[in-house]
Design a protein around this motif. Structure first.
Motif, PDB file in Angstrom:
ATOM      1  N   UNK A  16       0.853  -1.184   0.000  1.00 38.38           N
ATOM      2  CA  UNK A  16       0.000   0.000   0.000  1.00 38.38           C
ATOM      3  C   UNK A  16       0.894   1.242   0.000  1.00 38.38           C
ATOM      4  N   UNK A  17       0.701   2.075  -1.019  1.00 37.12           N
ATOM      5  CA  UNK A  17       1.548   3.251  -1.214  1.00 37.12           C
ATOM      6  C   UNK A  17       0.676   4.500  -1.250  1.00 37.12           C
ATOM      7  N   UNK A  18       1.015   5.483  -0.418  1.00 40.45           N
ATOM      8  CA  UNK A  18       0.329   6.772  -0.433  1.00 40.45           C
ATOM      9  C   UNK A  18       1.217   7.779  -1.138  1.00 40.45           C
ATOM     10  N   UNK A  19       0.709   8.330  -2.231  1.00 35.12           N
ATOM     11  CA  UNK A  19       1.425   9.372  -2.967  1.00 35.12           C
ATOM     12  C   UNK A  19       0.678  10.685  -2.791  1.00 35.12           C
ATOM     13  N   UNK A  20       1.393  11.771  -2.543  1.00 35.14           N
ATOM     14  CA  UNK A  20       0.728  13.057  -2.353  1.00 35.14           C
ATOM     15  C   UNK A  20       1.610  14.189  -2.854  1.00 35.14           C
ATOM     16  N   UNK A  21       0.943  15.233  -3.357  1.00 36.72           N
ATOM     17  CA  UNK A  21       1.675  16.359  -3.901  1.00 36.72           C
ATOM     18  C   UNK A  21       1.006  17.677  -3.586  1.00 36.72           C
ATOM     19  N   UNK A  22       1.801  18.738  -3.676  1.00 35.45           N
ATOM     20  CA  UNK A  22       1.299  20.088  -3.458  1.00 35.45           C
ATOM     21  C   UNK A  22       2.051  21.010  -4.397  1.00 35.45           C
ATOM     22  N   UNK A  23       1.329  21.958  -5.013  1.00 37.21           N
ATOM     23  CA  UNK A  23       2.006  22.799  -5.991  1.00 37.21           C
ATOM     24  C   UNK A  23       1.271  24.101  -6.252  1.00 37.21           C
ATOM     25  N   UNK A  24       1.835  24.872  -7.174  1.00 43.50           N
ATOM     26  CA  UNK A  24       1.276  26.170  -7.500  1.00 43.50           C
ATOM     27  C   UNK A  24      -0.168  26.068  -7.947  1.00 43.50           C
ATOM     28  N   UNK A  25      -0.906  27.094  -7.615  1.00 45.71           N
ATOM     29  CA  UNK A  25      -2.314  27.125  -8.008  1.00 45.71           C
ATOM     30  C   UNK A  25      -3.249  27.783  -7.001  1.00 45.71           C
ATOM     31  N   UNK A  26      -3.234  27.448  -5.744  1.00 44.77           N
ATOM     32  CA  UNK A  26      -2.430  26.438  -5.065  1.00 44.77           C
ATOM     33  C   UNK A  26      -3.175  25.106  -5.129  1.00 44.77           C
ATOM     34  N   UNK A  27      -2.511  24.018  -5.493  1.00 43.67           N
ATOM     35  CA  UNK A  27      -3.169  22.726  -5.647  1.00 43.67           C
ATOM     36  C   UNK A  27      -2.547  21.697  -4.716  1.00 43.67           C
ATOM     37  N   UNK A  28      -3.345  20.702  -4.376  1.00 42.36           N
ATOM     38  CA  UNK A  28      -2.801  19.571  -3.623  1.00 42.36           C
ATOM     39  C   UNK A  28      -3.716  18.368  -3.791  1.00 42.36           C
ATOM     40  N   UNK A  29      -3.157  17.187  -3.529  1.00 45.68           N
ATOM     41  CA  UNK A  29      -3.942  15.976  -3.670  1.00 45.68           C
ATOM     42  C   UNK A  29      -3.155  14.755  -3.243  1.00 45.68           C
ATOM     43  N   UNK A  30      -3.844  13.617  -3.163  1.00 42.78           N
ATOM     44  CA  UNK A  30      -3.208  12.368  -2.751  1.00 42.78           C
ATOM     45  C   UNK A  30      -3.889  11.209  -3.435  1.00 42.78           C
ATOM     46  N   UNK A  31      -3.130  10.136  -3.610  1.00 39.84           N
ATOM     47  CA  UNK A  31      -3.649   8.895  -4.182  1.00 39.84           C
ATOM     48  C   UNK A  31      -3.121   7.730  -3.363  1.00 39.84           C
ATOM     49  N   UNK A  32      -4.024   6.851  -2.956  1.00 34.89           N
ATOM     50  CA  UNK A  32      -3.649   5.640  -2.218  1.00 34.89           C
ATOM     51  C   UNK A  32      -3.814   4.458  -3.154  1.00 34.89           C
TER      52      UNK A  32
END
Length: 328
Positions: A309-325
Protein backbone atom coordinates in the motif's frame (compact mmCIF):
# COMPACT_ATOMS: atom_id res chain seq x y z
CA UNK A 1 -18.14 -7.04 -12.88
CA UNK A 2 -16.73 -4.08 -10.95
CA UNK A 3 -13.92 -2.34 -12.79
CA UNK A 4 -10.87 -0.96 -11.01
CA UNK A 5 -7.68 0.67 -12.23
CA UNK A 6 -4.25 -0.69 -11.38
CA UNK A 7 -0.66 0.42 -11.98
CA UNK A 8 0.98 -2.33 -14.04
CA UNK A 9 4.19 -0.59 -15.10
CA UNK A 10 6.43 2.28 -14.06
CA UNK A 11 9.21 4.12 -15.86
CA UNK A 12 11.40 7.19 -15.56
CA UNK A 13 13.99 9.28 -17.36
CA UNK A 14 16.64 11.62 -16.01
CA UNK A 15 18.76 13.76 -18.35
CA UNK A 16 22.38 12.57 -18.27
CA UNK A 17 23.71 16.00 -17.21
CA UNK A 18 23.94 15.83 -13.41
CA UNK A 19 24.68 19.09 -11.58
CA UNK A 20 25.99 18.85 -8.01
CA UNK A 21 25.63 21.66 -5.49
CA UNK A 22 29.34 22.35 -5.76
CA UNK A 23 29.16 22.72 -9.53
CA UNK A 24 26.05 24.91 -9.34
CA UNK A 25 27.69 27.09 -6.68
CA UNK A 26 30.69 27.63 -8.98
CA UNK A 27 28.43 28.58 -11.88
CA UNK A 28 26.46 31.01 -9.71
CA UNK A 29 29.65 32.53 -8.30
CA UNK A 30 30.59 33.56 -11.86
CA UNK A 31 27.34 35.55 -11.90
CA UNK A 32 28.13 37.13 -8.51
CA UNK A 33 25.60 34.94 -6.64
CA UNK A 34 26.89 33.37 -3.43
CA UNK A 35 25.72 29.95 -2.28
CA UNK A 36 27.22 26.65 -1.09
CA UNK A 37 26.52 22.96 -0.74
CA UNK A 38 25.93 23.44 3.00
CA UNK A 39 23.46 26.30 2.42
CA UNK A 40 21.44 24.31 -0.13
CA UNK A 41 21.41 21.02 1.80
CA UNK A 42 20.49 22.64 5.12
CA UNK A 43 17.45 24.35 3.61
CA UNK A 44 16.19 21.71 1.20
CA UNK A 45 18.03 18.41 1.51
CA UNK A 46 19.09 18.69 -2.14
CA UNK A 47 22.62 17.64 -3.16
CA UNK A 48 22.23 17.36 -6.94
CA UNK A 49 19.79 17.70 -9.82
CA UNK A 50 19.67 16.94 -13.55
CA UNK A 51 19.36 19.46 -16.38
CA UNK A 52 18.22 18.69 -19.90
CA UNK A 53 20.55 19.62 -22.73
CA UNK A 54 19.54 22.42 -25.11
CA UNK A 55 16.97 21.13 -27.60
CA UNK A 56 15.68 18.37 -25.29
CA UNK A 57 12.00 18.97 -24.58
CA UNK A 58 9.56 17.70 -21.97
CA UNK A 59 8.12 15.33 -24.57
CA UNK A 60 11.54 13.74 -25.16
CA UNK A 61 11.96 12.92 -21.47
CA UNK A 62 8.33 11.80 -21.25
CA UNK A 63 8.67 9.46 -24.22
CA UNK A 64 11.68 7.71 -22.66
CA UNK A 65 9.88 7.32 -19.31
CA UNK A 66 6.78 6.03 -21.13
CA UNK A 67 8.78 3.43 -23.06
CA UNK A 68 10.29 2.14 -19.83
CA UNK A 69 6.85 1.91 -18.20
CA UNK A 70 5.38 0.12 -21.22
CA UNK A 71 8.27 -2.35 -21.21
CA UNK A 72 7.66 -3.18 -17.55
CA UNK A 73 3.94 -3.58 -18.26
CA UNK A 74 4.68 -5.89 -21.19
CA UNK A 75 2.46 -3.73 -23.35
CA UNK A 76 2.73 -2.49 -26.93
CA UNK A 77 2.13 1.19 -27.61
CA UNK A 78 -0.85 0.31 -29.82
CA UNK A 79 -2.71 -0.98 -26.76
CA UNK A 80 -2.78 2.44 -25.07
CA UNK A 81 -6.13 4.21 -25.41
CA UNK A 82 -5.50 7.28 -23.22
CA UNK A 83 -2.50 9.55 -22.68
CA UNK A 84 -2.39 12.20 -19.96
CA UNK A 85 0.70 14.34 -19.49
CA UNK A 86 1.17 16.48 -16.38
CA UNK A 87 3.58 19.33 -17.05
CA UNK A 88 4.20 23.01 -16.34
CA UNK A 89 6.89 23.20 -19.03
CA UNK A 90 5.13 22.09 -22.22
CA UNK A 91 6.97 21.77 -25.53
CA UNK A 92 5.02 24.59 -27.13
CA UNK A 93 4.51 28.17 -26.05
CA UNK A 94 0.92 28.52 -24.89
CA UNK A 95 0.66 24.79 -24.30
CA UNK A 96 -0.69 23.76 -27.70
CA UNK A 97 -0.47 21.43 -29.34
CA UNK A 98 -0.45 19.58 -26.04
CA UNK A 99 2.71 17.78 -25.00
CA UNK A 100 0.54 14.65 -24.75
CA UNK A 101 -0.17 14.86 -28.49
CA UNK A 102 3.54 15.32 -29.18
CA UNK A 103 4.31 12.27 -27.01
CA UNK A 104 1.64 10.27 -28.84
CA UNK A 105 3.27 11.06 -32.17
CA UNK A 106 6.83 10.36 -30.98
CA UNK A 107 5.73 7.00 -29.57
CA UNK A 108 4.12 6.14 -32.91
CA UNK A 109 0.64 5.64 -31.45
CA UNK A 110 -1.64 5.98 -34.47
CA UNK A 111 -4.87 4.57 -33.04
CA UNK A 112 -6.48 7.97 -32.45
CA UNK A 113 -6.54 7.61 -28.66
CA UNK A 114 -7.38 10.60 -26.46
CA UNK A 115 -4.38 12.67 -25.41
CA UNK A 116 -4.28 15.82 -23.31
CA UNK A 117 -2.24 17.76 -20.76
CA UNK A 118 -3.05 18.49 -17.12
CA UNK A 119 -1.77 21.65 -15.45
CA UNK A 120 -1.67 21.46 -11.67
CA UNK A 121 2.08 22.09 -11.32
CA UNK A 122 3.66 19.80 -8.69
CA UNK A 123 0.30 18.11 -7.99
CA UNK A 124 -0.20 17.41 -11.67
CA UNK A 125 0.69 13.72 -11.60
CA UNK A 126 -1.80 13.06 -8.78
CA UNK A 127 -4.48 14.94 -10.73
CA UNK A 128 -3.67 12.94 -13.88
CA UNK A 129 -3.87 9.59 -12.09
CA UNK A 130 -7.20 10.54 -10.52
CA UNK A 131 -8.62 11.44 -13.94
CA UNK A 132 -7.39 8.20 -15.49
CA UNK A 133 -8.78 6.22 -12.56
CA UNK A 134 -12.24 7.71 -13.12
CA UNK A 135 -12.12 7.06 -16.88
CA UNK A 136 -11.06 3.44 -16.39
CA UNK A 137 -13.64 2.72 -13.70
CA UNK A 138 -16.44 3.94 -15.97
CA UNK A 139 -15.21 1.75 -18.82
CA UNK A 140 -14.46 4.74 -21.05
CA UNK A 141 -10.79 3.71 -21.33
CA UNK A 142 -8.90 0.54 -20.42
CA UNK A 143 -5.18 1.24 -20.70
CA UNK A 144 -3.81 4.67 -19.82
CA UNK A 145 -0.33 6.14 -20.04
CA UNK A 146 0.19 8.76 -17.33
CA UNK A 147 3.32 10.91 -17.56
CA UNK A 148 4.80 13.66 -15.40
CA UNK A 149 7.58 15.49 -17.23
CA UNK A 150 9.39 18.78 -16.72
CA UNK A 151 12.29 20.90 -17.92
CA UNK A 152 12.10 23.38 -15.06
CA UNK A 153 15.67 24.55 -15.68
CA UNK A 154 14.22 26.61 -18.56
CA UNK A 155 12.11 28.80 -16.25
CA UNK A 156 14.61 29.36 -13.44
CA UNK A 157 16.09 32.77 -12.68
CA UNK A 158 19.76 32.04 -11.99
CA UNK A 159 20.06 35.42 -10.30
CA UNK A 160 17.72 34.16 -7.54
CA UNK A 161 19.53 31.66 -5.35
CA UNK A 162 16.40 30.98 -3.27
CA UNK A 163 14.73 29.21 -6.23
CA UNK A 164 17.32 28.27 -8.84
CA UNK A 165 19.04 25.74 -6.56
CA UNK A 166 15.83 23.81 -5.86
CA UNK A 167 14.58 22.51 -9.19
CA UNK A 168 15.63 19.94 -11.76
CA UNK A 169 14.46 18.20 -14.93
CA UNK A 170 13.12 14.70 -15.44
CA UNK A 171 10.14 12.51 -16.25
CA UNK A 172 8.24 9.62 -14.73
CA UNK A 173 5.40 7.50 -16.06
CA UNK A 174 2.97 4.76 -15.13
CA UNK A 175 0.72 2.47 -17.14
CA UNK A 176 -2.72 2.13 -15.56
CA UNK A 177 -5.02 -0.64 -16.74
CA UNK A 178 -8.52 -1.92 -16.04
CA UNK A 179 -8.46 -4.70 -13.46
CA UNK A 180 -10.80 -6.95 -11.52
CA UNK A 181 -8.60 -6.33 -8.48
CA UNK A 182 -8.56 -2.98 -6.66
CA UNK A 183 -5.42 -0.95 -7.36
CA UNK A 184 -6.29 2.70 -6.97
CA UNK A 185 -8.06 2.68 -3.60
CA UNK A 186 -8.81 6.39 -3.15
CA UNK A 187 -7.89 9.79 -4.55
CA UNK A 188 -8.55 13.30 -3.24
CA UNK A 189 -7.91 16.56 -5.09
CA UNK A 190 -8.04 20.16 -3.87
CA UNK A 191 -7.16 23.70 -4.95
CA UNK A 192 -7.29 27.20 -3.49
CA UNK A 193 -6.73 29.95 -6.03
CA UNK A 194 -6.46 32.62 -3.32
CA UNK A 195 -2.84 31.48 -2.87
CA UNK A 196 -1.98 31.69 -6.58
CA UNK A 197 0.71 34.32 -6.10
CA UNK A 198 2.96 32.38 -3.70
CA UNK A 199 4.19 29.99 -6.40
CA UNK A 200 3.82 31.04 -10.01
CA UNK A 201 5.32 32.23 -13.27
CA UNK A 202 3.72 35.69 -13.34
CA UNK A 203 4.27 36.53 -17.02
CA UNK A 204 1.75 36.29 -19.85
CA UNK A 205 1.80 36.49 -23.62
CA UNK A 206 0.94 39.80 -25.25
CA UNK A 207 1.44 40.49 -28.97
CA UNK A 208 3.69 37.47 -29.28
CA UNK A 209 6.10 38.37 -26.48
CA UNK A 210 6.23 37.70 -22.73
CA UNK A 211 4.73 40.55 -20.69
CA UNK A 212 6.09 40.45 -17.16
CA UNK A 213 8.40 37.73 -15.91
CA UNK A 214 8.79 34.32 -17.50
CA UNK A 215 10.71 33.05 -14.49
CA UNK A 216 9.40 31.03 -11.58
CA UNK A 217 8.53 33.07 -8.48
CA UNK A 218 8.12 31.52 -5.03
CA UNK A 219 7.40 32.78 -1.53
CA UNK A 220 9.27 29.97 0.18
CA UNK A 221 8.01 30.53 3.71
CA UNK A 222 4.37 30.78 2.62
CA UNK A 223 4.66 27.63 0.50
CA UNK A 224 6.33 25.72 3.33
CA UNK A 225 3.65 26.67 5.86
CA UNK A 226 0.75 25.82 3.58
CA UNK A 227 2.30 22.60 2.27
CA UNK A 228 2.84 21.07 5.71
CA UNK A 229 -0.76 21.82 6.67
CA UNK A 230 -2.55 20.55 3.56
CA UNK A 231 -0.42 17.44 3.03
CA UNK A 232 -1.29 16.04 6.44
CA UNK A 233 -4.99 16.77 5.94
CA UNK A 234 -5.25 15.26 2.47
CA UNK A 235 -3.34 12.16 3.59
CA UNK A 236 -5.84 11.49 6.36
CA UNK A 237 -8.74 12.32 4.05
CA UNK A 238 -7.52 9.79 1.48
CA UNK A 239 -6.87 7.10 4.07
CA UNK A 240 -10.34 7.63 5.53
CA UNK A 241 -11.90 7.29 2.08
CA UNK A 242 -10.22 3.90 1.72
CA UNK A 243 -11.06 2.81 5.28
CA UNK A 244 -7.41 2.53 6.21
CA UNK A 245 -5.05 3.80 8.90
CA UNK A 246 -1.58 5.26 8.32
CA UNK A 247 -0.09 2.30 10.19
CA UNK A 248 -1.24 0.07 7.32
CA UNK A 249 0.88 1.95 4.80
CA UNK A 250 3.97 0.28 3.42
CA UNK A 251 5.30 3.43 1.76
CA UNK A 252 4.80 7.17 1.63
CA UNK A 253 5.89 8.85 -1.60
CA UNK A 254 5.45 12.59 -1.19
CA UNK A 255 6.21 15.26 -3.75
CA UNK A 256 9.99 15.67 -3.61
CA UNK A 257 10.27 19.39 -2.90
CA UNK A 258 11.91 19.87 0.47
CA UNK A 259 13.15 17.22 2.89
CA UNK A 260 11.87 19.17 5.89
CA UNK A 261 8.32 19.27 4.49
CA UNK A 262 8.52 15.56 3.69
CA UNK A 263 9.83 14.58 7.12
CA UNK A 264 7.24 16.78 8.81
CA UNK A 265 4.43 15.05 6.93
CA UNK A 266 5.75 11.57 7.75
CA UNK A 267 6.04 12.50 11.41
CA UNK A 268 2.47 13.80 11.56
CA UNK A 269 1.26 10.55 10.00
CA UNK A 270 3.21 8.55 12.58
CA UNK A 271 5.38 6.94 9.91
CA UNK A 272 9.08 6.19 10.41
CA UNK A 273 11.46 7.80 7.92
CA UNK A 274 12.31 4.32 6.65
CA UNK A 275 8.83 4.11 5.12
CA UNK A 276 9.27 7.28 3.07
CA UNK A 277 10.81 7.18 -0.41
CA UNK A 278 13.31 10.04 -0.80
CA UNK A 279 14.84 11.13 -4.09
CA UNK A 280 14.90 14.91 -3.57
CA UNK A 281 18.55 14.71 -2.52
CA UNK A 282 19.60 13.54 -6.01
CA UNK A 283 16.80 14.86 -8.24
CA UNK A 284 15.86 18.18 -6.68
CA UNK A 285 12.27 19.31 -7.18
CA UNK A 286 11.12 18.00 -10.58
CA UNK A 287 7.55 19.25 -10.11
CA UNK A 288 5.00 16.92 -11.79
CA UNK A 289 7.76 14.37 -12.46
CA UNK A 290 8.89 13.98 -8.86
CA UNK A 291 6.33 11.43 -7.63
CA UNK A 292 6.52 9.03 -10.61
CA UNK A 293 10.33 9.31 -10.62
CA UNK A 294 10.43 8.29 -6.95
CA UNK A 295 7.86 5.53 -7.48
CA UNK A 296 9.79 4.03 -10.37
CA UNK A 297 13.06 4.09 -8.45
CA UNK A 298 11.48 2.34 -5.47
CA UNK A 299 9.79 -0.27 -7.69
CA UNK A 300 12.96 -1.04 -9.60
CA UNK A 301 15.20 -1.30 -6.53
CA UNK A 302 12.74 -3.73 -4.95
CA UNK A 303 11.42 -1.64 -2.09
CA UNK A 304 7.90 -1.29 -3.45
CA UNK A 305 6.50 -4.75 -4.12
CA UNK A 306 3.21 -6.12 -5.47
CA UNK A 307 0.52 -5.86 -2.80
CA UNK A 308 2.16 -2.96 -1.00
CA UNK A 309 0.00 0.00 0.00
CA UNK A 310 1.55 3.25 -1.21
CA UNK A 311 0.33 6.77 -0.43
CA UNK A 312 1.42 9.37 -2.97
CA UNK A 313 0.73 13.06 -2.35
CA UNK A 314 1.67 16.36 -3.90
CA UNK A 315 1.30 20.09 -3.46
CA UNK A 316 2.01 22.80 -5.99
CA UNK A 317 1.28 26.17 -7.50
CA UNK A 318 -2.31 27.13 -8.01
CA UNK A 319 -2.43 26.44 -5.07
CA UNK A 320 -3.17 22.73 -5.65
CA UNK A 321 -2.80 19.57 -3.62
CA UNK A 322 -3.94 15.98 -3.67
CA UNK A 323 -3.21 12.37 -2.75
CA UNK A 324 -3.65 8.89 -4.18
CA UNK A 325 -3.65 5.64 -2.22
CA UNK A 326 -2.78 2.60 -4.31
CA UNK A 327 -2.30 -1.10 -3.86
CA UNK A 328 0.55 -2.12 -6.14
Amino acid sequence: MTLYSKIIGTGSCLPPRRITNEELARQLAEKGIETSDEWIVSRSGISARHYADPGVQSSDLGVEAARNALQMAGMDVSQIDLIIVATSTPDHFGGFPSTACVVQNKLGIANGCAAFDVQAVCSGFIYAMAIADSFIKTGMHRRALIIGTEVFSRILDFQDRTTCVLFGDGAGAVVMAASEEPGMLATKLHADGSHADILCVPGNVNAGVVAGSGFLHMDGQAVFKLAVSVLEKVAHETLDAAGMQSAQLDWLIPHQANIRIMQGTAKKLGLPREKMVVTVDQHGNTSAASIPLALDQAVRDGRVKPGHHVLMEGVGGGFTWGAALVRM
